[in-house]
Structures are given as structure tokens and as C-alpha cells.
Design an enzyme around this catalytic site. Structure first.
Site, PDB file in Angstrom:
ATOM      1  N   ASN A 107      37.866  22.771 -30.090  1.00 55.29           N
ATOM      2  CA  ASN A 107      37.299  22.383 -31.378  1.00 55.29           C
ATOM      3  C   ASN A 107      35.974  23.113 -31.544  1.00 55.29           C
ATOM      4  O   ASN A 107      35.289  23.404 -30.554  1.00 55.29           O
ATOM      5  CB  ASN A 107      37.051  20.874 -31.408  1.00 55.29           C
ATOM      6  CG  ASN A 107      36.422  20.418 -32.723  1.00 55.29           C
ATOM      7  OD1 ASN A 107      36.856  20.817 -33.813  1.00 55.29           O
ATOM      8  ND2 ASN A 107      35.390  19.586 -32.647  1.00 55.29           N
ATOM      9  N   HIS A 109      32.270  22.628 -33.420  1.00 56.60           N
ATOM     10  CA  HIS A 109      31.415  21.651 -34.099  1.00 56.60           C
ATOM     11  C   HIS A 109      30.101  22.349 -34.451  1.00 56.60           C
ATOM     12  O   HIS A 109      29.534  23.055 -33.611  1.00 56.60           O
ATOM     13  CB  HIS A 109      31.162  20.441 -33.199  1.00 56.60           C
ATOM     14  CG  HIS A 109      30.324  19.398 -33.860  1.00 56.60           C
ATOM     15  ND1 HIS A 109      30.801  18.628 -34.907  1.00 56.60           N
ATOM     16  CD2 HIS A 109      29.044  19.017 -33.667  1.00 56.60           C
ATOM     17  CE1 HIS A 109      29.833  17.815 -35.310  1.00 56.60           C
ATOM     18  NE2 HIS A 109      28.762  18.035 -34.587  1.00 56.60           N
ATOM     19  N   GLU A 174      29.313  30.642 -36.010  1.00 58.99           N
ATOM     20  CA  GLU A 174      30.610  30.041 -35.653  1.00 58.99           C
ATOM     21  C   GLU A 174      31.701  31.109 -35.656  1.00 58.99           C
ATOM     22  O   GLU A 174      32.566  31.146 -34.777  1.00 58.99           O
ATOM     23  CB  GLU A 174      30.994  28.940 -36.652  1.00 58.99           C
ATOM     24  CG  GLU A 174      30.148  27.695 -36.574  1.00 58.99           C
ATOM     25  CD  GLU A 174      30.642  26.595 -37.508  1.00 58.99           C
ATOM     26  OE1 GLU A 174      31.864  26.339 -37.558  1.00 58.99           O
ATOM     27  OE2 GLU A 174      29.805  25.991 -38.205  1.00 58.99           O
TER      28      GLU A 174
HETATM   29  C1  GAR Z   1      32.679  24.300 -39.861  1.00 57.62           C
HETATM   30  O1  GAR Z   1      31.274  24.350 -39.991  1.00 57.62           O
HETATM   31  C2  GAR Z   1      33.068  23.489 -38.638  1.00 57.62           C
HETATM   32  O2  GAR Z   1      32.214  23.694 -37.543  1.00 57.62           O
HETATM   33  C3  GAR Z   1      32.943  22.093 -39.169  1.00 57.62           C
HETATM   34  O3  GAR Z   1      33.490  22.154 -40.457  1.00 57.62           O
HETATM   35  C4  GAR Z   1      33.288  23.476 -40.990  1.00 57.62           C
HETATM   36  C5  GAR Z   1      34.619  24.020 -41.445  1.00 57.62           C
HETATM   37  O4  GAR Z   1      34.443  25.234 -42.140  1.00 57.62           O
HETATM   38  N1  GAR Z   1      33.611  21.160 -38.334  1.00 57.62           N
HETATM   39  C6  GAR Z   1      33.220  19.899 -38.165  1.00 57.62           C
HETATM   40  O5  GAR Z   1      32.265  19.414 -38.726  1.00 57.62           O
HETATM   41  C7  GAR Z   1      34.078  19.094 -37.202  1.00 57.62           C
HETATM   42  N2  GAR Z   1      33.359  17.959 -36.694  1.00 57.62           N
HETATM   43  P1  GAR Z   1      35.681  26.213 -42.348  1.00 57.62           P
HETATM   44  O6  GAR Z   1      36.836  25.362 -42.914  1.00 57.62           O
HETATM   45  O7  GAR Z   1      35.204  27.216 -43.342  1.00 57.62           O
HETATM   46  O8  GAR Z   1      36.034  26.817 -41.031  1.00 57.62           O
END
Ligand code: GAR
Length: 210
Positions: A107, A109, A174
């Protein structure tokens, strides 16, 4: 190449970053499916545009969490992924689900775990006055945003930051970190042992001989 199923609930920019990395001929993994709990998820549209197989399992179409997960597991039995990557998948899997893919679920985060697990991560980081923020890729265990850490990346937090500008800055790292972490797992250079991530520099093929 390891077969990867990516789970998305939102825009899918991390899924796209993984797909772009997988497009390199020497990358040790390929995305074989993108799965969502939201029919309208941008990640589903992006996957379709890339010609990646998509599956949607909307929670409300199922009587309960167990039935929802059972349907996903049936699809996974057919997809036969080696690795599951959660990329903005905003739902918790049960321990039973996780045990089926133990040590094979990652995952991402958008915080430097174990700080700020859960929702509203960026606002909570700003409220705490942190000067450095970042993101974490970890093995998925039963607790939310818990599980052994595979990789982290940091960004500065300027004084005039907002949750939106911080989120955007973290998102750019990320997109670099997740492919790196997937590569480590796909090559067998990291594995989950109990509550630890254990690293080795040996390529997977040599490791298998030991
Ligand atoms: C990302 O920032 C990811 O790290 C976060 O949601 C976003 C998804 O963006 N995840 C969480 O908060 C999980 N707890 P994306 O759909 O553009 O990849």
C-alpha cells in the site's frame, strides 16, 4: 515478470506511475488488472485507456463486506496476480482476505508512517507543524496503514503550505517511490517476515538457489 493487480478508488495517478514503470522492458512486473470499488474512479478510465483489464466491485452491490471480498477473491483466482498494489484504495481488507496474499500486498500512504495514518493526513501533518512530510510504501497487514515499511520518501513543508499544495508535492514523490518498492518486491529483494520487512541485495534468481 510478476503479475500485479492494482486497486484504486480515485484518480489513479499512482496506478499510472506503476504502469509507466512496467512499460520498461527490464521491469520485473506487469499490471494484469486494475480493480476498483468505484465505477467512476479516474483510475478505471486511465487503465482502460492503457488497454489494461479492469474490474469494478461496488460495495453497495453486495450484502456485506464478506460477500464483497468474496467476489474480489473469485476475480483474483482468475487473474492470478503474484502481487497486489493498493494505490489510493480507500477500503480496508479483512484479515482473512489479507492472509490469502500475505506478504504480497503493498500500500502507499501519503505520510511518513507511523505518523498520520488514516484520513486527512495532510491537514493533520500541517496542524502538527511538521517541517518534513512524505510518503510510505508498506506491506499490508490487518491494521489501517500499519505493516512493515518497505520504502519512504520525504519532501519539505514550506511555511505557506496548504493541504492541497502539500498533497500535490507528496504525490510527485509517490510516483517515484511506488515503482521502486514494487521492483524490490518483484525481484525478491524485500520480503515480509512477521512484523518486519527483510531486505537482501541478492537478485531473486540467486536467492532461490540458497
Ligand atoms: C495518494 O496520495 C495515495 O497515497 C492516497 O490517496 C492518493 C491516491 O491518488 N492513499 C491514501 O490516502 C490511502 N490511505 P491516486 O489515485 O492519484 O493514485
Amino acid at each position: 515478470r510478476k503479475r500485479v493487480a492494482v486497486f484504486v478508488s480515485g484518480g489513479g495517478s499512482n496506478m499510472l506511475a506503476l504502469a509507466n514503470a512496467c512499460a520498461a522492458p527490464d521491469f520485473p512486473a506487469e499490471i494484469v488488472a486494475v480493480i476498483s470499488d468505484k465505477p467512476s474512479a479516474g483510475g478505471i478510465a486511465k487503465a482502460k485507456a492503457r488497454g489494461i483489464r479492469t474490474f469494478v466491485f461496488e460495495r453497495k452491490q453486495f450484502a456485506g463486506k464478506a460477500e464483497h471480498e468474496a467476489a474480489i477473491l473469485v476475480a483474483l483466482d482468475e487473474i492470478k496476480p503474484d502481487i497486489l498494489c493498493l494505490a489510493g484504495y480507500m477500503r480496508l481488507f479483512s484479515g482473512e482476505f489479507i492472509s490469502r496474499y500475505e506478504g504480497r500486498i503493498l500500500n502507499i500512504h501519503p505520510a511518513l508512517l507511523p505518523l498520520f495514518p488514516g484520513l486527512h493526513t495532510h491537514q493533520r501533518a500541517l496542524d502538527a507543524g511538521v517541517k518534513i512530510a512524505g510518503c510510505t510504501v508498506h506491506f499490508v497487514t490487518e491494521g489501517m496503514d500499519e505493516g512493515p515499511i518497505v520504502a519512504q520518501a520525504a519532501v519539505p513543508v514550506p511555511a505557506d503550505d496548504t493541504a492541497e499544495t502539500l498533497a500535490a508535492r507528496v504525490l510527485t514523490v509517490e510516483h517515484k517511490l511506488y515503482p521502486l518498492a514494487l521492483k524490490l518486491l518483484a525481484e525478491g529483494r524485500v520480503r515480509m517476515e512477521g512484523d518486519k520487512a527483510v531486505f537482501s541485495n541478492l537478485p531473486a534468481k540467486d536467492e532461490a538457489k540458497l
